[in-house]
Design a protein around this motif. Structure first.
Motif, PDB file in Angstrom:
ATOM      1  N   GLY A 262       7.660   3.162   8.431  1.00 17.48           N
ATOM      2  CA  GLY A 262       7.377   2.125   7.449  1.00 17.48           C
ATOM      3  C   GLY A 262       6.042   1.427   7.622  1.00 17.48           C
ATOM      4  N   TRP A 263       5.274   1.797   8.641  1.00 22.93           N
ATOM      5  CA  TRP A 263       3.926   1.276   8.797  1.00 22.93           C
ATOM      6  C   TRP A 263       2.950   2.170   8.042  1.00 22.93           C
ATOM      7  CZ3 TRP A 263       2.149  -2.998  11.728  1.00 22.93           C
ATOM      8  CH2 TRP A 263       3.167  -3.732  12.369  1.00 22.93           C
ATOM      9  N   TRP A 266      -3.521   1.181   5.535  1.00 23.38           N
ATOM     10  CA  TRP A 266      -4.155   0.757   4.289  1.00 23.38           C
ATOM     11  C   TRP A 266      -5.676   0.800   4.408  1.00 23.38           C
ATOM     12  CZ3 TRP A 266      -1.062   0.363   0.250  1.00 23.38           C
ATOM     13  CH2 TRP A 266       0.299   0.098   0.468  1.00 23.38           C
ATOM     14  N   ASN A 273       3.046  -3.095   7.991  1.00 23.82           N
ATOM     15  CA  ASN A 273       4.351  -2.646   7.489  1.00 23.82           C
ATOM     16  C   ASN A 273       4.693  -3.292   6.152  1.00 23.82           C
ATOM     17  OD1 ASN A 273       4.845  -5.231   8.346  1.00 23.82           O
ATOM     18  ND2 ASN A 273       6.665  -4.728   9.550  1.00 23.82           N
ATOM     19  N   HIS A 274       3.633  -3.708   5.442  1.00 26.91           N
ATOM     20  CA  HIS A 274       3.787  -4.261   4.091  1.00 26.91           C
ATOM     21  C   HIS A 274       2.498  -3.990   3.335  1.00 26.91           C
ATOM     22  CE1 HIS A 274       1.002  -7.516   5.165  1.00 26.91           C
ATOM     23  NE2 HIS A 274       1.639  -7.526   6.336  1.00 26.91           N
ATOM     24  N   ALA A 275       2.549  -4.093   2.022  1.00 27.70           N
ATOM     25  CA  ALA A 275       1.341  -3.900   1.220  1.00 27.70           C
ATOM     26  C   ALA A 275       0.426  -5.105   1.386  1.00 27.70           C
ATOM     27  CB  ALA A 275       1.706  -3.715  -0.247  1.00 27.70           C
ATOM     28  N   LEU A 280      -1.100  -6.076  -3.672  1.00 24.19           N
ATOM     29  CA  LEU A 280      -0.022  -6.670  -4.462  1.00 24.19           C
ATOM     30  C   LEU A 280      -0.586  -7.382  -5.686  1.00 24.19           C
ATOM     31  CD1 LEU A 280       2.186  -8.135  -1.600  1.00 24.19           C
ATOM     32  CD2 LEU A 280       2.638  -6.102  -2.966  1.00 24.19           C
TER      33      LEU A 280
END
Length: 288
Positions: A262-263, A266, A273-275, A280
């Motif tokens: 999940g990493w 970018w 581990n998130h956008a 966004l």
């Protein structure tokens, strides 16, 4: 004879490969045959089977190819009987057959669930039930390899029953591995992620993210999609004596996606581990 050939011990052994005519299966069959393995193939795709037959003939490989549905126990049993008659031994079983469709679970029904379970789990049980007695009777041990998926190890929205069936194959393999270990029979899995075969590309993201180099670098730590030989290399290893002390395990030729869990890498941001917020915000603006 070189170091690999001597230690691998594959020459003149016999393998059954279910779903071995196209995509991953073809790579598995051709790589096993290139190492001197005599291979019996069962595949429902007559065109792919014919193409594999021509390729095997060109390369001088000893291959038995049958067209039929590996999900049918009678058809599967007939293939094993043909192997008995032709070669009189069985050393390796590779279960490649699989398939699914994309849909939220609440929009599916029992007929669809049964089809996915039969395709991804049922035929594995039947094939193993046919292979193990033959391997035991041969007294040489053997190797069973199941092609599963990273989706057996993580959530897979839109593929709930498929992920469950593949996870069941993994647990079945671990348990069977313990049961047959005293006979010298090993049972392992190979769990790739994105390998763009014709069947898998049907499930690519609509925006083509995994067909774009930037998207691939974000999603896959090694920065490239999988090749069919990444999977067949793992199968050849598990079929060979090089893995003679490995059983109940899973190899992950996935470029690190199972490890990243999940990493994502970018662009300009690095691992998270998130956008990133700017991504966004860009998505929000594009949706307006």
């Amino acid at each position: 004879m070189g170091w690999f050939e001597e230690r691998a011990g594959l020459h003149d052994t016999v393998a059954v490969v279910t779903g071995g005519a196209g995509g991953l299966g073809q790579a598995v069959v051709t790589d096993l045959a290139a190492n001197g393995v005599r291979v019996a193939v069962l595949d429902a795709d007559a065109d792919a089977a014919a193409a594999l037959g021509r390729l095997a003939a060109e390369r001088g490989h000893d291959v038995l190819i049958e067209v039929g549905d590996a999900r049918n126990p009678d058809v599967l049993a007939a293939l094993f009987d043909a192997v008995d008659a032709r070669w009189g031994r069985l050393d390796t079983l590779v279960n490649v057959v699989g398939g699914t469709f994309r849909a939220p679970f609440t929009e599916t029904n029992a007929k669809g669930w049964d089809a996915v379970i039969r395709t991804n789990l049922g035929h594995v049980l039947h094939a193993c039930s046919l292979a193990v007695p033959r391997m035991r009777a041969g007294g040489r041990g053997g190797s069973i390899v199941n092609i599963t998926t990273i989706e057996a190890h993580r959530a897979a929205p839109g593929f709930a029953v498929y992920a469950a069936a593949k996870a069941a194959v993994e647990q079945f393999a671990r348990t069977l591995a313990v049961e047959v270990a005293p006979d010298g029979i090993r049972v392992n899995n190979v769990a790739p992620d994105y390998v763009p075969t014709p069947n898998l590309t049907r499930f690519s993201h609509a925006d083509g993210a995994l067909d774009d180099p930037v998207g691939v670098k974000v999603a896959i730590p090694m920065g490239r999609v999988g090749h069919v030989t990444d999977v067949s290399n793992s199968v050849v290893f598990l079929a060979s004596a090089l893995s003679s002390y490995i059983t109940g395990s899973t190899l992950h030729p996935d470029g690190g996606t199972s490890a990243s869990a999940g990493w994502f890498n970018w662009p300009g941001q690095g691992w998270a581990n998130h956008a990133p917020l700017e991504v966004l915000r860009g998505a929000t603006e594009a949706a307006r």
